[in-house]
Scaffold this motif. Structure first.
Motif, short mmCIF file in Angstrom:
data_model
loop_
_atom_site.label_atom_id
_atom_site.label_comp_id
_atom_site.label_asym_id
_atom_site.label_seq_id
_atom_site.Cartn_x
_atom_site.Cartn_y
_atom_site.Cartn_z
N ASP A 25 49.70 44.10 42.87
CA ASP A 25 48.80 43.19 43.21
C ASP A 25 48.18 43.32 41.75
O ASP A 25 47.21 42.82 41.46
CB ASP A 25 48.09 42.46 44.47
CG ASP A 25 48.35 42.38 45.70
OD1 ASP A 25 49.55 41.56 45.25
OD2 ASP A 25 47.66 42.77 46.06
N SER A 75 50.04 42.82 38.96
CA SER A 75 49.96 41.22 38.21
C SER A 75 49.07 41.05 37.81
O SER A 75 49.10 39.91 36.91
CB SER A 75 50.44 40.44 39.36
OG SER A 75 52.00 40.66 40.57
N ALA A 76 47.87 40.72 38.65
CA ALA A 76 46.57 40.56 38.20
C ALA A 76 46.14 40.97 36.79
O ALA A 76 46.07 40.35 35.91
CB ALA A 76 45.10 41.24 39.08
N ALA A 105 48.28 39.33 34.76
CA ALA A 105 47.84 37.49 33.81
C ALA A 105 46.81 37.73 33.03
O ALA A 105 45.84 36.70 32.30
CB ALA A 105 47.82 36.97 35.72
N ARG A 139 39.61 41.89 42.08
CA ARG A 139 41.28 40.08 42.73
C ARG A 139 39.98 39.64 43.82
O ARG A 139 39.24 39.84 44.83
CB ARG A 139 42.01 40.58 42.77
CG ARG A 139 43.17 41.05 41.77
CD ARG A 139 44.32 42.04 42.74
NE ARG A 139 44.84 42.61 43.91
CZ ARG A 139 44.44 43.24 44.29
NH1 ARG A 139 44.32 44.45 43.12
NH2 ARG A 139 44.27 43.70 45.45
N GLY A 155 41.64 36.82 45.69
CA GLY A 155 42.81 35.38 45.83
C GLY A 155 43.26 35.39 44.11
O GLY A 155 43.82 36.70 44.25
N THR A 156 43.36 34.48 44.34
CA THR A 156 43.94 34.70 42.55
C THR A 156 43.31 34.20 41.32
O THR A 156 44.09 34.42 40.27
CB THR A 156 44.74 32.98 42.57
OG1 THR A 156 43.87 31.89 42.65
CG2 THR A 156 45.77 32.84 43.54
N THR A 157 42.29 35.02 41.19
CA THR A 157 40.96 35.57 40.34
C THR A 157 40.71 36.73 40.47
O THR A 157 40.55 37.34 41.03
CB THR A 157 39.82 34.33 41.08
OG1 THR A 157 39.59 33.08 40.88
CG2 THR A 157 38.81 34.32 39.78
#
Length: 160
Positions: free
Chosen positions: A98, A101-102, A105, A133, A135-137
């Motif tokens: 995770d 990925s963060a 991005a 992180r 969630g997706t932010t």
């Protein structure tokens, strides 16, 4: 022979200065602007050594500890207080997927987030910074001396 009043006063002043020096924050540099430049330099030095992208910074024992994602590995790089010299480097194991990925991005680097936080004018020196992180932010959380935290968007560098 007893010391004169001026000698005693000078000794008291020197003792007070030494005592106060022991109460200063543990950030590597003296003033905030210098500290912030050295933090950015430590990040770029660590990234260069590890061949990756930094995602965590901490001022510790008069030096900088920088965590760098290098491929699928996490590398911990210890950098001198001025940010210019690597003191040690070690593989800290697999990079959390995770986190990877963060970080991939993120359009804003850790070094840029530190610069943005420093420009907020709080006057506090950078003490630590990390990618967080929710969630997706993803957000860079920059902790400054004096208990101030500045949150910088990892996507676009906005402060919020």
């Amino acid at each position: 022979m007893a010391p004169s009043r001026s000698s005693a006063a000078a000794l008291l002043l020197a003792a007070s200065a030494l005592a106060m020096a022991g109460c200063t924050p543990t950030t590597p540099a003296g003033d905030a602007a210098t500290n912030d430049r050295e933090a950015v330099r430590a990040i770029t030095t660590a990234e260069s050594r590890a061949g990756g992208r930094a995602f965590q910074l901490e001022a510790e024992d008069g030096a900088w500890e920088v965590h760098v994602a290098s491929g699928d590995r996490e590398v911990e790089v210890r950098v001198s207080a001025d940010g210019g010299e690597v003191r040690s480097s070690s593989d800290s194991g697999a990079l959390d997927a995770d986190d990877g990925s963060a970080l991939a991005a993120a359009g804003t680097t850790l070094a840029d987030a530190v610069r943005i936080a420093a420009a907020q004018g709080t006057g506090g020196a950078v003490d630590e910074a990390e990618l967080q992180r929710d969630g997706t932010t993803a957000t860079w959380s920059i902790d400054l001396a004096g208990g101030v935290t500045v949150r910088v968007s990892a996507a676009d560098g906005s402060v919020g």
